[in-house]
Design a protein around this motif. Structure first.
Motif, mmCIF file in Angstrom:
data_model
loop_
_atom_site.group_PDB
_atom_site.id
_atom_site.type_symbol
_atom_site.label_atom_id
_atom_site.label_comp_id
_atom_site.label_asym_id
_atom_site.label_seq_id
_atom_site.Cartn_x
_atom_site.Cartn_y
_atom_site.Cartn_z
ATOM 1 N N UNK A 25 0.760 4.847 -8.323
ATOM 2 C CA UNK A 25 2.000 5.272 -7.704
ATOM 3 C C UNK A 25 2.042 4.785 -6.265
ATOM 4 N N UNK A 26 3.221 4.372 -5.840
ATOM 5 C CA UNK A 26 3.443 3.863 -4.486
ATOM 6 C C UNK A 26 2.554 2.662 -4.158
ATOM 7 N N UNK A 27 2.247 1.861 -5.170
ATOM 8 C CA UNK A 27 1.514 0.618 -4.904
ATOM 9 C C UNK A 27 2.342 -0.305 -4.019
ATOM 10 N N UNK A 28 3.668 -0.227 -4.188
ATOM 11 C CA UNK A 28 4.600 -1.008 -3.367
ATOM 12 C C UNK A 28 5.287 -0.022 -2.422
ATOM 13 N N UNK A 29 4.883 -0.034 -1.170
ATOM 14 C CA UNK A 29 5.249 1.039 -0.252
ATOM 15 C C UNK A 29 5.771 0.471 1.071
ATOM 16 N N UNK B 198 2.133 -0.961 -21.506
ATOM 17 C CA UNK B 198 2.699 -0.089 -22.529
ATOM 18 C C UNK B 198 3.728 0.870 -21.934
ATOM 19 N N UNK B 199 3.767 0.959 -20.614
ATOM 20 C CA UNK B 199 4.747 1.798 -19.935
ATOM 21 C C UNK B 199 4.909 1.289 -18.502
ATOM 22 N N UNK B 200 5.925 1.772 -17.824
ATOM 23 C CA UNK B 200 6.125 1.458 -16.420
ATOM 24 C C UNK B 200 6.660 2.714 -15.746
ATOM 25 N N UNK B 201 6.589 2.731 -14.422
ATOM 26 C CA UNK B 201 6.977 3.917 -13.674
ATOM 27 C C UNK B 201 7.697 3.477 -12.404
ATOM 28 N N UNK B 202 8.925 3.943 -12.238
ATOM 29 C CA UNK B 202 9.667 3.582 -11.025
ATOM 30 C C UNK B 202 8.973 4.072 -9.762
ATOM 31 N N UNK B 203 8.076 5.040 -9.901
ATOM 32 C CA UNK B 203 7.366 5.564 -8.731
ATOM 33 C C UNK B 203 6.247 4.637 -8.254
ATOM 34 N N UNK B 204 6.094 3.490 -8.909
ATOM 35 C CA UNK B 204 5.244 2.455 -8.331
ATOM 36 C C UNK B 204 5.848 1.989 -7.010
ATOM 37 N N UNK B 205 7.154 2.214 -6.875
ATOM 38 C CA UNK B 205 7.887 1.713 -5.709
ATOM 39 C C UNK B 205 8.338 2.879 -4.826
ATOM 40 N N UNK B 206 8.122 2.732 -3.516
ATOM 41 C CA UNK B 206 8.520 3.761 -2.564
ATOM 42 C C UNK B 206 9.028 3.082 -1.293
ATOM 43 N N UNK B 207 10.209 3.448 -0.910
ATOM 44 C CA UNK B 207 10.855 2.825 0.252
ATOM 45 C C UNK B 207 10.948 1.298 0.083
ATOM 46 N N UNK B 208 11.566 0.910 -1.019
ATOM 47 C CA UNK B 208 11.858 -0.505 -1.305
ATOM 48 C C UNK B 208 13.365 -0.618 -1.552
ATOM 49 N N UNK B 209 14.175 -0.493 -0.523
ATOM 50 C CA UNK B 209 15.626 -0.322 -0.691
ATOM 51 C C UNK B 209 16.370 -1.534 -1.212
ATOM 52 N N UNK B 210 15.735 -2.720 -1.192
ATOM 53 C CA UNK B 210 16.436 -3.934 -1.622
ATOM 54 C C UNK B 210 15.886 -4.522 -2.910
ATOM 55 N N UNK B 211 15.088 -3.776 -3.632
ATOM 56 C CA UNK B 211 14.517 -4.289 -4.882
ATOM 57 C C UNK B 211 15.630 -4.548 -5.890
ATOM 58 N N UNK B 212 15.733 -5.808 -6.354
ATOM 59 C CA UNK B 212 16.826 -6.211 -7.238
ATOM 60 C C UNK B 212 16.362 -6.674 -8.611
ATOM 61 N N UNK B 213 15.242 -7.397 -8.684
ATOM 62 C CA UNK B 213 14.832 -8.009 -9.947
ATOM 63 C C UNK B 213 13.477 -7.469 -10.377
ATOM 64 N N UNK B 214 13.387 -7.046 -11.637
ATOM 65 C CA UNK B 214 12.110 -6.665 -12.235
ATOM 66 C C UNK B 214 11.958 -7.389 -13.556
ATOM 67 N N UNK B 215 10.772 -7.986 -13.748
ATOM 68 C CA UNK B 215 10.464 -8.727 -14.970
ATOM 69 C C UNK B 215 9.379 -7.984 -15.750
ATOM 70 N N UNK B 216 9.730 -7.563 -16.984
ATOM 71 C CA UNK B 216 8.768 -6.906 -17.872
ATOM 72 C C UNK B 216 8.629 -7.672 -19.189
ATOM 73 N N UNK B 217 9.016 -8.910 -19.222
ATOM 74 C CA UNK B 217 8.988 -9.646 -20.487
ATOM 75 C C UNK B 217 7.548 -9.886 -20.939
ATOM 76 N N UNK B 218 7.363 -9.984 -22.259
ATOM 77 C CA UNK B 218 6.070 -10.260 -22.892
ATOM 78 C C UNK B 218 5.026 -9.198 -22.532
ATOM 79 N N UNK B 219 5.399 -7.929 -22.765
ATOM 80 C CA UNK B 219 4.472 -6.817 -22.640
ATOM 81 C C UNK B 219 4.477 -6.031 -23.943
ATOM 82 N N UNK B 220 4.008 -4.783 -23.899
ATOM 83 C CA UNK B 220 3.947 -3.950 -25.103
ATOM 84 C C UNK B 220 4.739 -2.657 -24.937
ATOM 85 N N UNK B 221 5.848 -2.732 -24.217
ATOM 86 C CA UNK B 221 6.697 -1.562 -24.031
ATOM 87 C C UNK B 221 7.334 -1.168 -25.360
#
Length: 285
Positions: free
Chosen positions: A78-82, A98-121
Motif C-alpha cells: 500500500x502507498x508504494x506510489x506516494x 491475481x488482484x490489484x488495489x487502488x491504495x497502492x497509489x496515494x497523492x497521485x492526482x494526475x494518474x491517467x493510464x494503468x496497464x494490467x494486460x496479461x495477468x491473472x485477474x
C-alpha cells in the motif's frame, strides 16, 4: 545483475533524466530507493525478477511521469506510489497479478493510464478506482476476468479508453458515468452473447470505435449491433484477418435479442476464443 534497490540507491541528482534498469535481476525495491531526484521523469524496471515493491518505493519525485514494471512478478505494498504529483502512467503488464488495489497509489492526482494486460485477474470489484478520479485509460486484456461489478468504475468521469479483450466475460452490464466520455472500447474474444439497449445508450455519446469480434453473439443481437453502429456512426470491429464473423441461434425465440442463460443455448456453443485468434489492434488502440 543488480539484485535489489535499497534506500537511496539512486539519489541527489538535480538534472532532468530517465532511469533504465530493464533486463537486470532486481528482486526488491525498498522504501525511498529513488531519493532527492527532482528532475527524474521516467523509471523503466521492465524484465526483472521484482517480487516486492515496498511502501513509498516511489515517493516525493515531483517530475516523475511514468513507471514501467512489465514482465516481473510484483507484489505491491500500500502507498508504494506516494506523493507523485505528475505521475500519469504505470505499467503492470505481464506480472501474474491475481488482484490489484487502488491504495497502492496515494497523492497521485494526475494518474491517467494503468496497464494490467496479461495477468491473472479474475474480477474487478465495486468502486475499484474511486480514489483515482483522473484515470482515463485502463487495459485489462488477456486476463481471466469473469465478473465485473456494475459499479466497478464508479467515479471515473473522464474515462476515455477501456479494453477487456481475451477474458472470460459472459455478460457486460456496467454503470459507466453518464454522459460517457468513452472513445474506444474493446470486449473482443470473450463469451458475450448480448448487450442491453441501456448499455449501448450509455456508451454511445462519444464512442468512435468498438472492438466486438470473437464473441458468440446471438444473431439477433449481431444485427442490432450492426444497425446501432451504422445509425450512430460508430466503427464496429467485427472481423480479424482471416476470420469471418459468426453468430449463434438460441434454442427458442431466436429472432429476439434478449439476455439468456447457458441453458438457453446448445451445449458447448461457445469456447474461450482468446486461445484461437489474435486481433492486431489499430493505430488508435
Amino acid at each position: 545483475n543488480i539484485p535489489d534497490l535499497n534506500r537511496g540507491a539512486i539519489r541527489n541528482i538535480i538534472d532532468n533524466f530517465d532511469i533504465n534498469f530493464s533486463d537486470n535481476n532486481i528482486e526488491i525495491i525498498r522504501e525511498e530507493a529513488f531519493l532527492n531526484l527532482s528532475g527524474l521523469n521516467l523509471i523503466d524496471l521492465s524484465n526483472n525478477q521484482i517480487n516486492w515493491v515496498s511502501e513509498s518505493s516511489f515517493t516525493n519525485l515531483p517530475s516523475l511521469t511514468k513507471v514501467d514494471l512489465k514482465h516481473n512478478s510484483v507484489s505491491v505494498s500500500l502507498r508504494a506510489f506516494n506523493n507523485l504529483p505528475n505521475l500519469t502512467e504505470v505499467n503492470f503488464a505481464s506480472n501474474n497479478l491475481e488482484s490489484f488495489d487502488q491504495n497502492w497509489f496515494y497523492r497521485t492526482p494526475r494518474l491517467k493510464w494503468l496497464w494490467f494486460r496479461e495477468n491473472n485477474l479474475r474480477s474487478i470489484p465495486k468502486a475499484a478506482f474511486i480514489n483515482l478520479p483522473s484515470i482515463n485509460q485502463l487495459h485489462f486484456e488477456t486476463n481471466q476476468i469473469e465478473h465485473i461489478d456494475k459499479d466497478a468504475f464508479k467515479g471515473l468521469r473522464n474515462l476515455q479508453r477501456i479494453y477487456f479483450a481475451q477474458n472470460r466475460l459472459k455478460s457486460f452490464e456496467i454503470n459507466f458515468h453518464t454522459p460517457s466520455k468513452l472513445i474506444y472500447m474493446g470486449i473482443q474474444f470473450n463469451n458475450i452473447t448480448f448487450l442491453s439497449d441501456k448499455m449501448l445508450e450509455t456508451i454511445r455519446p462519444n464512442l468512435l470505435k468498438f472492438w466486438v469480434t470473437g464473441n458468440p453473439w446471438q444473431c439477433a443481437c449481431f444485427d442490432k449491433l450492426v444497425n446501432w453502429g451504422i445509425t450512430n456512426n460508430i466503427f464496429l470491429a467485427f472481423m480479424c484477418v482471416q476470420q469471418e464473423s459468426v453468430c449463434v441461434y438460441p434454442k427458442s425465440e431466436s429472432t429476439e435479442c434478449i439476455e439468456r442463460t447457458d441453458d438457453d443455448f446448445y451445449n458447448e456453443f461457445w469456447s474461450n476464443f482468446g486461445n484461437e485468434w489474435t486481433c492486431t489492434p489499430g493505430p488508435d488502440y
